[in-house]
Design a protein around this motif. Structure first.
Motif, short mmCIF file in Angstrom:
data_model
loop_
_atom_site.label_atom_id
_atom_site.label_comp_id
_atom_site.label_asym_id
_atom_site.label_seq_id
_atom_site.Cartn_x
_atom_site.Cartn_y
_atom_site.Cartn_z
N ALA A 149 0.83 -1.21 0.00
CA ALA A 149 0.00 0.00 0.00
C ALA A 149 0.86 1.26 0.00
N THR A 163 1.86 2.61 -3.33
CA THR A 163 0.83 3.21 -4.17
C THR A 163 0.67 4.71 -3.94
N ILE A 164 1.22 5.21 -2.84
CA ILE A 164 1.01 6.62 -2.48
C ILE A 164 1.73 7.55 -3.44
N LYS A 189 -1.95 8.77 4.69
CA LYS A 189 -3.11 8.18 5.34
C LYS A 189 -4.38 8.43 4.53
N TRP A 199 -4.40 9.09 1.30
CA TRP A 199 -4.26 8.45 -0.02
C TRP A 199 -4.56 6.96 0.06
N ASN A 200 -3.90 6.27 0.97
CA ASN A 200 -4.12 4.82 1.13
C ASN A 200 -3.82 4.44 2.57
N SER A 201 -4.86 4.40 3.37
CA SER A 201 -4.71 4.18 4.82
C SER A 201 -4.08 2.83 5.16
N ARG A 202 -4.14 1.89 4.23
CA ARG A 202 -3.58 0.57 4.52
C ARG A 202 -2.06 0.56 4.54
N SER A 253 -7.18 -1.39 7.73
CA SER A 253 -7.90 -0.15 8.01
C SER A 253 -9.22 -0.11 7.24
N ARG A 274 -9.78 4.46 0.93
CA ARG A 274 -8.50 4.79 0.32
C ARG A 274 -8.75 5.89 -0.72
N HIS A 278 -6.00 6.54 -3.60
CA HIS A 278 -5.72 5.32 -4.34
C HIS A 278 -6.92 4.86 -5.17
N LYS A 279 -8.11 5.00 -4.62
CA LYS A 279 -9.32 4.56 -5.31
C LYS A 279 -9.97 5.68 -6.15
#
Length: 216
Positions: A83, A86-87, A173, A175-178, A184, A188, A191-192
């Motif tokens: 994850a 991906t940020i 966080k 952008w992509n909390s995972r 989480s 996201r 990312h999504k």
């Protein structure tokens, strides 16, 4: 109302009983559920069926939740590392937008549903899970309170070098909390594609700008 509800449930009951009659275990129920979902949901407007397909992280986290135990450390770490990759940081290097626009985004739950036009501006629906501005009396508690988010973390100037770690963490966080918590439940947003770069900057301002009501 009750009659309609019973009819709607009938296909599921039939499939569930069919699964029971096979004498199989959880796999039978999973297959029955998958058939019901596949038969019940149809693409409509901008809402497609891609959300019915779990990515690997979703699958693993869901399985752990059903089992009633957390992911093992190695698997959780792998999800977080994937994850983190991906940020995407802001294209112009600037993290902070307009907190007033950020408040509008935090209040809005619009966008991405079959009733929305493709041009509908997405909201962040942040208040659905978090307390934020103290003046807002309607908020959820699935997530922690974000009141004084920047103030509590010592951010008096989001653009100062001393604030860099907190600012970049907050962006990641959103952008992509995972990247920071494998399972989480936080959307996201970057990312999504729920929020675009400008939207994210405005929410960042809401959280970190000293002038934002969150930090008063």
């Amino acid at each position: 109302m009750k009659k309609t509800f019973a009819i709607a449930l009938f296909p599921f009951v039939v499939l569930a009983l069919g699964a029971c009659s096979t004498g199989g275990a959880g796999a039978d129920y999973d297959q029955a559920h998958a058939r019901v979902v596949s038969a019940s949901f149809q693409p409509n407007g901008i809402a497609t069926l891609d959300y019915l397909t779990q990515d690997e992280a979703n699958r693993l986290c869901s399985a752990a939740d059903v089992a009633g135990k957390p992911l093992d450390e190695k698997t959780a770490k792998a999800i977080e590392e994937a994850a983190l990759k991906t940020i995407k940081m802001p294209s112009d290097g600037k993290f902070i937008g307009d907190w007033k626009e950020g408040e509008k985004i935090a209040q809005s739950g619009r966008g991405l549903t079959w009733t929305d036009d493709a041009k509908t501006v997405n909201g962040g629906n942040c208040y659905n899970c978090h307390q934020m501005d103290k003046k807002e009396i309607s908020f959820g508690n699935l997530g922690p309170s974000l009141y004084n988010y920047g103030k509590l973390r010592g951010v008096s100037d989001p653009d100062a070098p001393a604030s860099k770690a907190v600012v970049e963490y907050t962006w990641g966080k959103l952008w992509n909390s995972r990247a920071y918590n494998a399972c989480s439940q936080m959307p996201r947003a970057g990312h999504k594609g729920i929020l675009n770069e400008k939207n994210l900057k405005d929410v960042m301002a809401l959280l970190l700008d000293p002038k934002s009501p969150i930090n008063q």
